[in-house]
Every structure is written in C-alpha cells, then in structure tokens.
Design a protein around this motif. Sequence first.
Motif, PDB file in Angstrom:
ATOM      1  N   LYS A  47       0.840  -1.191   0.000  1.00 24.09           N
ATOM      2  CA  LYS A  47       0.000   0.000   0.000  1.00 24.09           C
ATOM      3  C   LYS A  47       0.875   1.239   0.000  1.00 24.09           C
ATOM      4  O   LYS A  47       1.806   1.361   0.794  1.00 24.09           O
ATOM      5  N   ALA A  48       0.595   2.169  -0.912  1.00 28.76           N
ATOM      6  CA  ALA A  48       1.400   3.373  -1.046  1.00 28.76           C
ATOM      7  C   ALA A  48       1.280   4.241   0.197  1.00 28.76           C
ATOM      8  O   ALA A  48       0.202   4.386   0.762  1.00 28.76           O
ATOM      9  N   ARG A  49       2.407   4.802   0.616  1.00 25.56           N
ATOM     10  CA  ARG A  49       2.393   5.704   1.768  1.00 25.56           C
ATOM     11  C   ARG A  49       1.888   7.066   1.324  1.00 25.56           C
ATOM     12  O   ARG A  49       2.030   7.454   0.161  1.00 25.56           O
ATOM     13  N   PRO A  50       1.277   7.819   2.242  1.00 23.66           N
ATOM     14  CA  PRO A  50       0.797   9.159   1.875  1.00 23.66           C
ATOM     15  C   PRO A  50       1.950  10.034   1.386  1.00 23.66           C
ATOM     16  O   PRO A  50       3.054   9.999   1.934  1.00 23.66           O
ATOM     17  N   SER A  51       1.699  10.790   0.340  1.00 20.64           N
ATOM     18  CA  SER A  51       2.696  11.710  -0.193  1.00 20.64           C
ATOM     19  C   SER A  51       2.394  13.118   0.285  1.00 20.64           C
ATOM     20  O   SER A  51       1.371  13.372   0.943  1.00 20.64           O
ATOM     21  N   LEU A  52       3.271  14.046  -0.056  1.00 22.74           N
ATOM     22  CA  LEU A  52       3.106  15.423   0.372  1.00 22.74           C
ATOM     23  C   LEU A  52       1.836  16.057  -0.183  1.00 22.74           C
ATOM     24  O   LEU A  52       1.279  16.973   0.414  1.00 22.74           O
ATOM     25  N   LEU A  53       1.362  15.556  -1.324  1.00 19.27           N
ATOM     26  CA  LEU A  53       0.183  16.121  -1.973  1.00 19.27           C
ATOM     27  C   LEU A  53      -1.066  15.255  -1.816  1.00 19.27           C
ATOM     28  O   LEU A  53      -2.106  15.586  -2.390  1.00 19.27           O
ATOM     29  N   SER A  54      -0.960  14.175  -1.064  1.00 14.10           N
ATOM     30  CA  SER A  54      -2.106  13.261  -0.936  1.00 14.10           C
ATOM     31  C   SER A  54      -3.313  13.959  -0.332  1.00 14.10           C
ATOM     32  O   SER A  54      -4.453  13.787  -0.787  1.00 14.10           O
ATOM     33  N   GLY A  55      -3.091  14.746   0.716  1.00 16.26           N
ATOM     34  CA  GLY A  55      -4.207  15.429   1.358  1.00 16.26           C
ATOM     35  C   GLY A  55      -4.862  16.447   0.440  1.00 16.26           C
ATOM     36  O   GLY A  55      -6.093  16.532   0.369  1.00 16.26           O
ATOM     37  N   ALA A  56      -4.042  17.219  -0.273  1.00 19.24           N
ATOM     38  CA  ALA A  56      -4.595  18.216  -1.201  1.00 19.24           C
ATOM     39  C   ALA A  56      -5.390  17.543  -2.307  1.00 19.24           C
ATOM     40  O   ALA A  56      -6.463  18.016  -2.699  1.00 19.24           O
TER      41      ALA A  56
END
Length: 456
Positions: free
Chosen positions: A201-210
Amino acid sequence: MTRDARSDHRPRILAHYLAAAVAARLADEGARVCLVLLALRQTGSAGVGGAMIAALLVPHVVAAPLVGVVIDRARHPRWPLAAMVVIFATSLLLVALLLGQAPLGLVFAILLVGGCCGPAITGGLTSQLPGLVGANRSPRAFGLDSFFYNVASMAGPAIAAVTAATVNPMIAQCVLAGSAALGAVGIATLPIAAHQTQSGKARPSLLSGAREIMHQPRLRIVTITSTLGQIGPGALPVVAAVLATSVAKPASSGLLLATIAAGSLVGSLLWTWHPIAAHRAPLVTTVSMIGIGTPIAAAAATPSLAAAAVLFGVSGIFIGPFGSALFTARNQYATEANRTQVFTIGAGLKVTASALGAALIGLVTTMPVNALLLLVASSPILAGTLGTVLLTRHPTARNSRHVHEPRPASLPRSSQIGGFLDFWRSNCGFAGVRLSLPAAARRVTSNNSGSMNVPR
C-alpha cells in the motif's frame, strides 16, 4: 492498550486529550498578544511585533501539508506531534530571551520555524480525536474540542496580557512557552493507536491530502468555502476597535469581542449536547457561515453599541456549530491514511485567510464603520451561500458516498436542509440546555448505540 481497555478508559482519555490540547493552544493563542507586548518593551516598535506575529502565522498554510504527511506516515503519531509542540515552545522561549539582544533576522527565523509547527497544534491534534474516542462518538467530542479551543482563544491572550502587566512581557512569553511544553508532555503520553503498515500500500505523499480535498466533492466545498468565509471574521478585531472608537468608547472593543467568544462557547455546547448525523455536517458548516455573517451585517444598521454587542453575540453562537461541523465533515469524508493532512491543510488555510482579512481591512480603515461591518459580513455570507447552493444542488456533491459508513447514493435536498433545521430547532430553547460540561464529556464516551443524536 487493547480496544476493550481503551473503551473502558475513554472518559479519562478524552479529559487527558482536552487538557493537553488546551495547554498547547493557550500558548498558540497567547503568543499573538504577547509578541506585540514583548516587541514594545524590547524594541519600542509595535511594527516589529506585528511582523513577528506574521512570521508565526504565515508558515501555517505552507507547512500544513508537510506536518500532516509526517504525522500520517509516522508509526506512532504522538511522537511527531509532541516534538512539533516542543519546537513551538522552544521558539517562544528563544524569542523571549533573544529579542533586543540578537539580530531581528535571527528572531524572525526562529518564529518561522515555530510557525511551521503551528498546524500540529490546530488540525494535527484534532485529527487524532476519532482514534481516541471512537468514530461514533467523534461528533460530540469535536464539540468539546471546539468549546475548549474557544476557551484557549480567550484565556491565552488574557494570561499573556495580565502576566505582562503584573510582571513583564518576557516572563509572560516564558509562561506561554512552559504551557506549550506541558501540552507536549500530555500529547506524548496520549494512548494514540499506532498506524498499521500494510505491505503493497502506497504511503501518503506530500500532496495526498490536497488531492483528496480536491477529488472529494464535499471536502472540496467545505474547505474552499470555510477558507473564503474566514477572511471577514479575521478582520473583526480591527473593525470592533474602529466601531468602539467611533462612539468614543475605545475600551468597548474588548466587550464586543468578548460577546462573540461567549456566543461561540454557547454554540459549541449546543452542538456537544445535540450533534447531528455526520453526513449532514457539511450543510451545517455552510449554513452556519451565513448565520455568522448575518448578525454582523445587521450591526451595520444599528446605532447602539449595546445592540451591536448583542448581535455580535448572536453571530458567535453560530461559530460553535460551524467549527464542530467542519471537524466532523473533515473526519467523515477524509480517508484514514490522509486524515491528518486534510485537517492540517484546512486549519492552515483558515489561519492564513484570517491573517489576510486583518491585513486587507487595515488598508480601508478610513471607510465608514458601517461599510467595514458589511465588508466583514459579506465574506461568510457569500461563502456560506455558495457552499449551501453547491451542496444542495450540485449532483456530484449531493450524491458523493460516505467514506466511513455506507449510505444511499442520493439524499433529497429537503432531507439535507431538514437535518440543519432539526439541529437548530432542537437547540433553540436555551432553557432546555441542562447538560453540564463534565456530563457532556461522560456522554461522549458512554453512548454505545452508535447514534449521532442525543435523546432530547
């Protein structure tokens, strides 16, 4: 801690969380007053104080995604949360010791670093509540969090001002730093569950929330409109001072702001006493913005300062459910992997919008006070109206699926509006609010029915 043990100790856990959050937020709110007082004492310039406040607040929106992704990626979220609060406390302490002794550039740099940790104190902490009290109890817990956030916003500046007056601003700043450090200790000892790592499962990236905010219709609507709606209220302290001065009672500006704060406490308690179903939270958010702005617009037509104070208090009543519903909507429609990012980004945008409103109104303070009040009111009214129209008429927003619990693909507009009206109709009789604060906290953790509504 096992799930059963956590359930048994939820009243204590919630009290633990609230104490830690209030300690950290007292420092965050109080610093905005104390920095000006400290600058006046050490440099003789209020302009330096204003610049220091900007250095503390501006990084919120820039650092919010990074703060969120660090917490979302962490195996044990409480450690990065506590570390960021420690950095914030250290920045306040260093500024108290260095201002007037070291170059201003160094002082501003320290505040910028501390400001980058600000989103952890606001959205970062609130995003942990569902894991501490359980998803079904979150709406009421968000109400208590909003209530105590308002308490901190009142008590923090008061502590700073009183300590600065009775001792000196440097000691006041040190007291705030100590409060933040105490909050960090409380956060570090919270039983926040460890994040489970899933292979593949991919980890959250810096832009995931946006990306999640922009791709989820309801999140997008409440985030954008709540940000736009904050521009006007951000300017309200300035306009309150202008209004009080216009009637030769400059000291009454504090009374006007106090009535708003008192109203917001009442509104938060109303939500805590009677939260509505979580899927209706976006609509409560947008309609509450209209409720925030309308009394302020009415104050523009009021010649009496006392009547204006009453209208300010009515506006404040809507602030309580606005904040609680906004927290609930973020939690309801954000995925667990990106929840903290969604909270920190939303909080960072609101702080920045508030600072922008204060800066913009400063350019037009020569306008008549009635015009200034209308400018302040127009922001939440227009943003709330836009959000309400989009939520009730836009098919994508109306039919978007619930993230945490399945619900029908469509919801009649009358049902959505009915949820908002049910909330205010059930809470409009103030004499019926008999729930004490400790009892409210207990009911957050004792309602095992899974219902979002409290029996009347």
